[in-house]
Each structure stands twice: as structure tokens, then as C-alpha cells.
Scaffold this motif. Structure first.
Motif, PDB file in Angstrom:
ATOM      1  N   UNK A 397     -17.962  -4.990  17.178  1.00 33.42           N
ATOM      2  CA  UNK A 397     -18.041  -4.545  15.696  1.00 33.42           C
ATOM      3  C   UNK A 397     -17.753  -2.808  16.216  1.00 33.42           C
ATOM      4  N   UNK A 398     -18.228  -2.010  17.075  1.00 31.21           N
ATOM      5  CA  UNK A 398     -18.206  -0.714  17.264  1.00 31.21           C
ATOM      6  C   UNK A 398     -16.410  -0.515  17.680  1.00 31.21           C
ATOM      7  N   UNK A 399     -15.917  -1.559  18.344  1.00 21.23           N
ATOM      8  CA  UNK A 399     -14.444  -1.455  18.418  1.00 21.23           C
ATOM      9  C   UNK A 399     -13.598  -1.217  17.019  1.00 21.23           C
ATOM     10  N   UNK A 400     -14.034  -2.109  16.438  1.00 22.31           N
ATOM     11  CA  UNK A 400     -13.343  -2.108  14.925  1.00 22.31           C
ATOM     12  C   UNK A 400     -13.443  -0.865  14.141  1.00 22.31           C
ATOM     13  N   UNK A 401     -14.726  -0.523  14.223  1.00 21.39           N
ATOM     14  CA  UNK A 401     -14.940   0.745  13.611  1.00 21.39           C
ATOM     15  C   UNK A 401     -14.220   2.161  14.386  1.00 21.39           C
ATOM     16  N   UNK A 402     -14.194   2.082  15.556  1.00 25.17           N
ATOM     17  CA  UNK A 402     -13.505   3.248  16.133  1.00 25.17           C
ATOM     18  C   UNK A 402     -12.155   3.230  15.833  1.00 25.17           C
ATOM     19  N   UNK A 403     -11.595   1.841  15.766  1.00 24.85           N
ATOM     20  CA  UNK A 403     -10.195   1.914  15.202  1.00 24.85           C
ATOM     21  C   UNK A 403      -9.663   2.294  14.082  1.00 24.85           C
ATOM     22  N   UNK A 404     -10.696   2.094  13.146  1.00 25.45           N
ATOM     23  CA  UNK A 404     -10.578   2.578  11.586  1.00 25.45           C
ATOM     24  C   UNK A 404     -10.856   4.038  11.712  1.00 25.45           C
ATOM     25  N   UNK A 405     -11.795   4.568  12.466  1.00 17.67           N
ATOM     26  CA  UNK A 405     -11.948   5.910  12.399  1.00 17.67           C
ATOM     27  C   UNK A 405     -11.175   7.009  13.048  1.00 17.67           C
ATOM     28  N   UNK A 406     -10.123   6.480  13.903  1.00 21.44           N
ATOM     29  CA  UNK A 406      -9.413   7.581  14.480  1.00 21.44           C
ATOM     30  C   UNK A 406      -8.075   7.637  13.503  1.00 21.44           C
ATOM     31  N   UNK A 407      -8.143   7.082  12.529  1.00 18.98           N
ATOM     32  CA  UNK A 407      -6.822   7.596  11.713  1.00 18.98           C
ATOM     33  C   UNK A 407      -6.995   8.926  11.166  1.00 18.98           C
ATOM     34  N   UNK A 408      -5.635   9.379  10.955  1.00 15.13           N
ATOM     35  CA  UNK A 408      -5.980  11.040  10.997  1.00 15.13           C
ATOM     36  C   UNK A 408      -6.154  11.543   9.554  1.00 15.13           C
ATOM     37  N   UNK A 409      -5.790  10.480   8.516  1.00 19.12           N
ATOM     38  CA  UNK A 409      -5.969  10.650   7.221  1.00 19.12           C
ATOM     39  C   UNK A 409      -7.356  10.712   6.599  1.00 19.12           C
ATOM     40  N   UNK A 410      -8.120   9.988   7.518  1.00 18.74           N
ATOM     41  CA  UNK A 410      -9.416   9.983   6.832  1.00 18.74           C
ATOM     42  C   UNK A 410     -10.305  11.337   6.492  1.00 18.74           C
ATOM     43  N   UNK A 411     -10.979  11.046   5.168  1.00 21.41           N
ATOM     44  CA  UNK A 411     -11.705  12.047   4.527  1.00 21.41           C
ATOM     45  C   UNK A 411     -13.261  11.926   5.275  1.00 21.41           C
ATOM     46  N   UNK A 412     -13.738  10.746   5.682  1.00 23.23           N
ATOM     47  CA  UNK A 412     -15.052  10.577   6.256  1.00 23.23           C
ATOM     48  C   UNK A 412     -14.899   9.330   7.309  1.00 23.23           C
ATOM     49  N   UNK A 413     -16.083   9.389   7.984  1.00 24.41           N
ATOM     50  CA  UNK A 413     -15.956   8.304   9.060  1.00 24.41           C
ATOM     51  C   UNK A 413     -16.962   7.136   8.724  1.00 24.41           C
ATOM     52  N   UNK A 414     -16.638   5.979   9.173  1.00 25.92           N
ATOM     53  CA  UNK A 414     -17.543   4.829   8.834  1.00 25.92           C
ATOM     54  C   UNK A 414     -18.418   4.753   9.892  1.00 25.92           C
ATOM     55  N   UNK A 415     -19.606   4.775   9.803  1.00 20.27           N
ATOM     56  CA  UNK A 415     -20.609   4.952  10.837  1.00 20.27           C
ATOM     57  C   UNK A 415     -21.691   4.025  10.314  1.00 20.27           C
ATOM     58  N   UNK A 416     -22.325   3.160  11.295  1.00 21.47           N
ATOM     59  CA  UNK A 416     -23.350   2.384  10.953  1.00 21.47           C
ATOM     60  C   UNK A 416     -24.409   2.344  11.899  1.00 21.47           C
TER      61      UNK A 416
END
Length: 449
Positions: A397-416
Motif C-alpha cells: 500500500x505504501x509503495x502504491x502511494x509513493x508511486x502516486x505522490x511522485x507525480x510532478x503535477x500534484x497539488x497535494x500528497x496522498x498520505x495515510x
């Protein structure tokens, strides 16, 4: 002297002959008197019989009259005289046409001619134009000893009331047929041998019934089977005589059906078959499924809601306990949702929730139970086998979150923050207890950041 004696002998013979003739004449006279007396008695008897016949004919409720070959009235009883409003002397010897229309006269003449030609009786139903009453007429030949037909007797029985009753019955039958065929439910009537003996239009159309003949088995057209279906409630109804009502999905028709089977009994109260009323409830079932899904689905994310989660999770726990399987219960909280809503708006906050829901779907299997319990809280029930399964789940689950959060166009991070506990079938507990334990672990995880 001899001649004198001879003359005297001849005179004696003549006298004896004369006496004998007188005696025979007296006998003949006596015989004629007896015959005359017998004839008078016969005439009296015949007169009495005729009077009885006339009395009988005049007392009947039927119209009776007699016509000759020229359609002239020879006799008419009181009932028919009364119908015509005439007396006997006004009728006898006059032709039928004197009292009836040309159309009626032509019809009557044809019937009389047919009797003279065929020499046998015939029957007709007749509607009188005079008073619009219905009669059953019998035309019978009157024959001489040599077989020659001299007249025709007509007996008219008033069947108006019977005709009206028959029309009412026929109309009732037609009304029943119209009602029977206007019902959109499939209605079939079965005998005790499972033959369909009647069907309304809806049943004929939906079942593709042919012209109904013996051997049209209900199980062939409802279930596509060559024999009665095992456990069919309708078949049981024919056996037990008890009504049944049930719902089923019929693969052969590709329909959900609501079926009522009502036993039919004959006049001796013996079971004769059943009335089969079938309603296609496929659309209703689809709607029920939609409503059921809506009642257990989170509108925003499409995951199970709290109600759906608890319903399925409890069943999953019982199955795991019964089959000695281990489960992991994950309680996760989406961190920073309030800040996203406050700084970027609720629309962006909803997008964050939807994104995390999709991430959970991609991370876990379809057989796993994934739900949004409300707000920023999520829960997952996963079947596990290895001792370190919880660690593997957390890392994935943490690996999936990291893959999503490294995108450059993100305005916020998904943290759980999350907490994971294991269900042990040898020491079972409720889903509430498991959620409570994982919730505590989740808060510990949140504080430790």
C-alpha cells in the motif's frame, strides 16, 4: 184329392219359408241395431278423445297450428290465436300470408314445401317480427294411411327467456375471455398430467406456445425440460392440492418470475389440475438490485459504505471461523483531508477521496472487502495465509502511494495512517472489536509521524 193335399203342402212350405225369412230379417235388424249402438259408442268415444285432445292442445303454452299444401290454416290452438289476437272463425281457411309479412311468408312457405318434399319433420329457430320473441318451431307431416301427406303441423315453443339467458351466458363467456386475454401476467391452466389446456395471450406470446394440443407439457415451455423439474413448487401443488406462491429465476426464459399456483377441483371436489399465474418481475428485480447496491454503496467513491461493510464483513468472519482461515482488518485514515478542503476546496477534497478509493481497488483483490466508513476513514478485510502478510500488505500500500505522490503535477500528497489486526479463527471476535483494535493502531501510527 191328391192335388188338394199337394196344394196344402206347398202352402205349408211357403209359410215356413216366410217365417224363416222373417226370423232372419229380425236377426239382421238386431245385428244392425247392435252395430249402430257400437258406432254411436265409437263416435262418442272419438268425440271425447277429440275433446280431450283439443283441451290438451289448448291448455299447452306452445303455439300449435295446422296448414295444408296451400298454406291455409286448418286448425289453430288458443295459444296461437291469442298471439295473433284473433278468433278461430277469422283464421280457418285463410292463408298464412293474410296475417304475416311477405318476408315471413316466403320463409314459412320454404319450410312447408321442404316437409312435403322430404316427408319428415324439421326444426328451426324463429324470431317473430310481430313481438320480437324467439321460438323453436317443429314442422311435422300429417300422413294418410297410404303415406300421402295432406298437411303440416307446426309446434312453436317460446324460447325467448332461454335465448336471453343463453345470450347472457355467451356474453359472460366473451367478457371472461376478453378479461383473461387482457391480463398482462402469463396465465395457464394445467391438468393433473402437467398439460397446458388453456393459456391467455400473454402466456402464448412469452412461452411461444403452439396451438394447444394434448401433450403440451408445462415443464417443457416454462423450464425447457423433458420431465417435471425436481422440487418444482407448482408440481407439488398438483400433488398436494395446496396453493403455493414463490419467486425464482428461470434460466430457460431468462426471467425472474413471481409464480402463484392455485389448485383446481372438479364438481366432485377431486383435484383436477391448477391455475398458474406468472408475472415477469425481471425489471423489479433489477430495480431492487440497484436499490440494494445504492443502500450499501458510498455515493462518492463507489466503494461499500458503512452498512455494506458491516453486512459483508460479518459474513466473511463467520465463514473464516467455520473454515479456519485468517483475515486481516485494515483501518486507514486519509491524512490532511481538512487542509485540502480548506485550501483547495471541497471539490478537490472529493477528488482526493476518489483517488484513494481507486488506489485501494488497484491494491486489493475483488474478493476483498473495501469500504469508505465515512469522512476520511476507510476499512479493508483481506484473507491472509502467511505470518508476515500484514507487513506485505502495508508495504504494498505504501509503495502504491509513493508511486502516486511522485507525480510532478500534484497539488497535494496522498498520505495515510493505518492500523492492521489479524482475525484468528481459534479466538474469534466481532468485526466491531477488530475495527476498534485497528483504529487504536491507526491513531498510534498517526501520532508517531
Amino acid at each position: 184329392m191328391k192335388s188338394i193335399i199337394k196344394i196344402m203342402d206347398d202352402q205349408d212350405k211357403t209359410k215356413e219359408q216366410l217365417i224363416d225369412k222373417v226370423r232372419k230379417l229380425q236377426q239382421r235388424i238386431a245385428e244392425l241395431e247392435r252395430l249402430e249402438a257400437g258406432s254411436r259408442k265409437a263416435e262418442e268415444s272419438l268425440q271425447k278423445s277429440e275433446e280431450k285432445f283439443r283441451s290438451l292442445v289448448d291448455s299447452t303454452d306452445d303455439s300449435i297450428y295446422l296448414v295444408d299444401r296451400h298454406y291455409r290454416y286448418l286448425y289453430m290452438n288458443k295459444k296461437h290465436l291469442s298471439r295473433l289476437g284473433l278468433i278461430e272463425r277469422q283464421v280457418l281457411g285463410r292463408e298464412y300470408s293474410s296475417f304475416h309479412s311477405p318476408e315471413e311468408t316466403n320463409e314459412f312457405m320454404k319450410k312447408i314445401n321442404e316437409v312435403f318434399k322430404a316427408g319428415k319433420s324439421s326444426m328451426y329457430e324463429y324470431n317473430s317480427r310481430r313481438d320480437n320473441r324467439y321460438f323453436l318451431q317443429t314442422f311435422s307431416p300429417v300422413k294418410e294411411p297410404d303415406g300421402n301427406i295432406t298437411a303440416v303441423t307446426i309446434v312453436s315453443k317460446d324460447i325467448t327467456e332461454r335465448k336471453k339467458t343463453s345470450e347472457v351466458i355467451l356474453q359472460s363467456i366473451q367478457d371472461w375471455e376478453d378479461t383473461f386475454n387482457s391480463i398482462t401476467d402469463m396465465i395457464t391452466i394445467h391438468d393433473r398430467d402437467f398439460n397446458i389446456i388453456r393459456a391467455n395471450k400473454a402466456a402464448e406470446k412469452m412461452l411461444g406456445l403452439p396451438f394447444l394440443l394434448p401433450g403440451t407439457k408445462c415443464y417443457k415451455y416454462y423450464h425447457g425440460k423433458d420431465d417435471p423439474m425436481e422440487g418444482c413448487p407448482s408440481c407439488d401443488c398438483i400433488k398436494t392440492g395446496m396453493p403455493v406462491s414463490f419467486e425464482m429465476f428461470e434460466p430457460y426464459l431468462n426471467m425472474y418470475l413471481e409464480i402463484q399456483s392455485i389448485p383446481r377441483f372438479d364438481s366432485n371436489k377431486k383435484l383436477a389440475g391448477l391455475l398458474h399465474v406468472v408475472r415477469d418481475i425481471s425489471e423489479r428485480k433489477k430495480m431492487e438490485e440497484i436499490l440494494r447496491a445504492m443502500s450499501v454503496t458510498d455515493e462518492l467513491t463507489g466503494l461499500l459504505n458503512r452498512r455494506g461493510f458491516f453486512s459483508l464483513a460479518q459474513k466473511q468472519l463467520k465463514a473464516a471461523e467455520r473454515n479456519k482461515r485468517y483475515l486481516s482488518v485494515i483501518y486507514a485514515d486519509l491524512d490532511g483531508l481538512k487542509e485540502i478542503n480548506d485550501t483547495l476546496g471541497h471539490k478537490e477534497g472529493d477528488a482526493a477521496l476518489t483517488e484513494f478509493a481507486d488506489l485501494l481497488r488497484d491494491t486489493f483483490r475483488e474478493s476483498d472487502i473495501i469500504a469508505r466508513l465515512g469522512g476520511d476513514e476507510f476499512a479493508v478485510v483481506v484473507e491472509v495465509a502467511e505470518p508476515d502478510s500484514e507487513l506485505v500488505i502495508k508495504r504494498r500500500l505504501e509503495d502504491r502511494l509513493s508511486a502516486v505522490n511522485i507525480r510532478k503535477d500534484r497539488r497535494y500528497l496522498l498520505l495515510i495512517s493505518m492500523g492492521i489486526v489479524r482475525f484468528d479463527p481459534d479466538n474469534p471476535c466481532s468485526i466491531d472489536e477488530l475495527l476498534s483494535q485497528s483504529d487504536k493502531l491507526m491513531y498510534a501510527n498517526k501520532k508517531g509521524k
